[in-house]
Structure formats: C-alpha cells, structure tokens
Motif scaffolding. Structure first.
Motif, PDB file in Angstrom:
ATOM      1  N   GLU A  67       0.828  -1.210   0.000  1.00 15.48           N
ATOM      2  CA  GLU A  67       0.000   0.000   0.000  1.00 15.48           C
ATOM      3  C   GLU A  67       0.859   1.256   0.000  1.00 15.48           C
ATOM      4  O   GLU A  67       0.567   2.218  -0.720  1.00 15.48           O
ATOM      5  N   THR A  68       1.911   1.246   0.789  1.00 12.67           N
ATOM      6  CA  THR A  68       2.799   2.405   0.866  1.00 12.67           C
ATOM      7  C   THR A  68       3.534   2.618  -0.453  1.00 12.67           C
ATOM      8  O   THR A  68       3.631   3.751  -0.943  1.00 12.67           O
ATOM      9  N   LEU A  69       4.043   1.543  -1.031  1.00 13.35           N
ATOM     10  CA  LEU A  69       4.731   1.665  -2.312  1.00 13.35           C
ATOM     11  C   LEU A  69       3.775   2.160  -3.401  1.00 13.35           C
ATOM     12  O   LEU A  69       4.147   3.017  -4.215  1.00 13.35           O
ATOM     13  N   PHE A  70       2.560   1.643  -3.412  1.00 14.17           N
ATOM     14  CA  PHE A  70       1.574   2.090  -4.397  1.00 14.17           C
ATOM     15  C   PHE A  70       1.278   3.578  -4.221  1.00 14.17           C
ATOM     16  O   PHE A  70       1.246   4.338  -5.190  1.00 14.17           O
ATOM     17  N   MET A  71       1.074   3.985  -2.959  1.00 12.82           N
ATOM     18  CA  MET A  71       0.779   5.388  -2.671  1.00 12.82           C
ATOM     19  C   MET A  71       1.912   6.280  -3.180  1.00 12.82           C
ATOM     20  O   MET A  71       1.668   7.249  -3.901  1.00 12.82           O
ATOM     21  N   ARG A 147       1.310   5.927   7.638  1.00 11.49           N
ATOM     22  CA  ARG A 147      -0.014   5.517   8.137  1.00 11.49           C
ATOM     23  C   ARG A 147      -0.967   6.706   8.213  1.00 11.49           C
ATOM     24  O   ARG A 147      -2.165   6.537   8.009  1.00 11.49           O
ATOM     25  N   ARG A 148      -0.457   7.893   8.501  1.00  9.81           N
ATOM     26  CA  ARG A 148      -1.302   9.090   8.493  1.00  9.81           C
ATOM     27  C   ARG A 148      -1.662   9.495   7.069  1.00  9.81           C
ATOM     28  O   ARG A 148      -2.768   9.969   6.798  1.00  9.81           O
ATOM     29  N   MET A 149      -0.728   9.320   6.155  1.00 11.28           N
ATOM     30  CA  MET A 149      -0.939   9.706   4.764  1.00 11.28           C
ATOM     31  C   MET A 149      -1.929   8.788   4.042  1.00 11.28           C
ATOM     32  O   MET A 149      -2.682   9.249   3.186  1.00 11.28           O
ATOM     33  N   GLN A 150      -1.903   7.513   4.385  1.00 12.43           N
ATOM     34  CA  GLN A 150      -2.660   6.500   3.622  1.00 12.43           C
ATOM     35  C   GLN A 150      -4.162   6.781   3.519  1.00 12.43           C
ATOM     36  O   GLN A 150      -4.701   6.742   2.415  1.00 12.43           O
ATOM     37  N   PRO A 151      -4.864   7.107   4.611  1.00 10.35           N
ATOM     38  CA  PRO A 151      -6.304   7.364   4.463  1.00 10.35           C
ATOM     39  C   PRO A 151      -6.606   8.592   3.594  1.00 10.35           C
ATOM     40  O   PRO A 151      -7.588   8.595   2.851  1.00 10.35           O
ATOM     41  N   PHE A 153      -4.686   9.666   1.139  1.00 14.72           N
ATOM     42  CA  PHE A 153      -4.398   9.199  -0.214  1.00 14.72           C
ATOM     43  C   PHE A 153      -5.555   8.352  -0.756  1.00 14.72           C
ATOM     44  O   PHE A 153      -6.010   8.562  -1.886  1.00 14.72           O
ATOM     45  N   ASP A 154      -6.025   7.404   0.050  1.00 14.13           N
ATOM     46  CA  ASP A 154      -7.114   6.516  -0.390  1.00 14.13           C
ATOM     47  C   ASP A 154      -8.358   7.319  -0.759  1.00 14.13           C
ATOM     48  O   ASP A 154      -9.028   7.022  -1.750  1.00 14.13           O
ATOM     49  N   SER A 155      -8.650   8.346   0.020  1.00 20.29           N
ATOM     50  CA  SER A 155      -9.797   9.210  -0.265  1.00 20.29           C
ATOM     51  C   SER A 155      -9.606   9.944  -1.587  1.00 20.29           C
ATOM     52  O   SER A 155     -10.532  10.034  -2.403  1.00 20.29           O
ATOM     53  N   MET A 156      -8.408  10.462  -1.814  1.00 24.07           N
ATOM     54  CA  MET A 156      -8.106  11.166  -3.067  1.00 24.07           C
ATOM     55  C   MET A 156      -8.132  10.203  -4.249  1.00 24.07           C
ATOM     56  O   MET A 156      -8.586  10.564  -5.333  1.00 24.07           O
ATOM     57  N   LEU A 157      -7.655   8.990  -4.034  1.00 22.99           N
ATOM     58  CA  LEU A 157      -7.601   8.001  -5.109  1.00 22.99           C
ATOM     59  C   LEU A 157      -8.999   7.700  -5.641  1.00 22.99           C
ATOM     60  O   LEU A 157      -9.190   7.527  -6.848  1.00 22.99           O
ATOM     61  N   LYS A 158      -9.969   7.683  -4.753  1.00 20.69           N
ATOM     62  CA  LYS A 158     -11.356   7.456  -5.178  1.00 20.69           C
ATOM     63  C   LYS A 158     -11.832   8.574  -6.104  1.00 20.69           C
ATOM     64  O   LYS A 158     -12.629   8.339  -7.003  1.00 20.69           O
ATOM     65  N   GLN A 159     -11.325   9.772  -5.890  1.00 18.62           N
ATOM     66  CA  GLN A 159     -11.716  10.921  -6.707  1.00 18.62           C
ATOM     67  C   GLN A 159     -11.039  10.915  -8.080  1.00 18.62           C
ATOM     68  O   GLN A 159     -11.647  11.279  -9.071  1.00 18.62           O
ATOM     69  N   VAL A 160      -9.772  10.506  -8.125  1.00 19.90           N
ATOM     70  CA  VAL A 160      -9.016  10.612  -9.385  1.00 19.90           C
ATOM     71  C   VAL A 160      -8.992   9.320 -10.186  1.00 19.90           C
ATOM     72  O   VAL A 160      -8.686   9.354 -11.374  1.00 19.90           O
TER      73      VAL A 160
END
Length: 185
Positions: A67-71, A147-151, A153-160
């Motif tokens: 997940e971190t590498l993908f982010m 771990r703070r960045m991941q949520p 990022f996940d929220s933004m990923l849903k948008q883009v």
C-alpha cells in the motif's frame, strides 16, 4: 527441528537423486544423510541457518508495504506530470515536502521488515519497478507518517481513479508528513 519419518525418507530420497544426477549445489547431501541416520536432525537446522532462520514476514507488513509503495508511486508519478507552475505552487505551499515529492523508505534500524519486504517486492518479484535501484532506508522513523498519509491518499484516489493527482491533492496527502503536534492551527 522435528522431522516426521516421511519427511526423513523424502529428504534421503532427494539426496540420492541429487547425488545420482551429480548436481553440484550448496546443499551438503552427506551432512543431511548423516544427520538423519545418526539421529542428529537438529544439525540440519544449524548447518543451514539461512534456510531455517525462524522468521517469516507478517502478512500485515507485506500488505502495508504494498500500500505504501503504491501510494508513493502514484504521488511521485503525479508530481512528475505536474506543469512547472503547479510544481512551483506545490513547493511554495507545502514546504519543505512539496519541493521534491519523493519516497525515501523506512527507518533501517527500527522498521527494517518493511525495507526487506519492499526490496523483495521490487527486486525479486518485479513489482513496483518505479523504485528499482532505490535505497529504502530513510534513516528516520517513517511508518507512522505513511499511516497518516494513507487514508488521505485513499480518499483522493477514489476521486481521481486512474488520473494523476493535482498539485492541491498531492499537497493534502503530503501535509500528513507534518506530525500532528507540529501543525499550526
């Protein structure tokens, strides 16, 4: 090490096959045969510490590493695709992290299992080739930051979805690199 009778038989048969085919390998068939015949199976484990080290990377670590590498791959690629004026905006509005959005890895001393998993994913499995030949030691604790960045990022990923992140979206994700106790109100 405990071996069942069946496992002992299989090992002896494999030793015979290796010897019959004259396969030169790092496995000492003579030692394995002698350990089994003499009742000193524990010696196999001691002789091959690289195989029997008693450690297996936890599934959670592998998942979180992926997940971190993908982010970070998406963040870096999006950063590289920004127009110069957007990079300038990001650098000015997300100091110091917006100047060069880059993944530096995990702390080699305290988060090494993540380094090891990442290296295996990239070098042995051919995943995340974006990070090939990259050093994964940040020389400072980083796991909690990711771990703070991941949520976010996940929220933004849903948008883009499959599109690149905008400078503003990158800024929101990398803002999490600032520890909550140091954020201005």
């Amino acid at each position: 090490m405990k071996l069942s009778d069946g496992e002992k038989l299989i090992l002896l048969m494999l030793c015979e096959i290796q010897e019959h085919l004259k396969i030169k390998d790092s496995i000492d068939t003579k030692l394995i045969r002698e350990a089994i015949h003499s009742g000193n199976v524990w010696g196999i484990e001691q002789a091959f510490t690289g195989i029997f080290h008693g450690y297996e990377t936890k599934e959670e670590v592998v998942r979180e590493t992926r997940e971190t590498l993908f982010m970070w791959q998406r963040l870096e690629q999006s950063f590289q695709a920004l127009k110069p004026e957007d990079k300038k905006w990001l650098a000015e509005n997300s100091k110091p992290f917006g100047e060069d959005v880059k993944f530096y890895g995990w702390d080699g001393n305290n988060e090494s299992e993540y380094n090891i998993a990442a290296r295996f994913l990239v070098e042995n499995l051919g995943s995340f080739q974006h990070f090939k030949d990259r050093e994964f030691n940040s020389h400072m604790p980083s796991l909690e930051t990711y771990r703070r960045m991941q949520p976010v990022f996940d929220s933004m990923l849903k948008q883009v979805s499959n599109q690149n992140f905008s400078a503003e979206q990158i800024a929101l994700v990398i803002a999490e690199q600032v520890h909550p106790s140091r954020r201005s109100s």
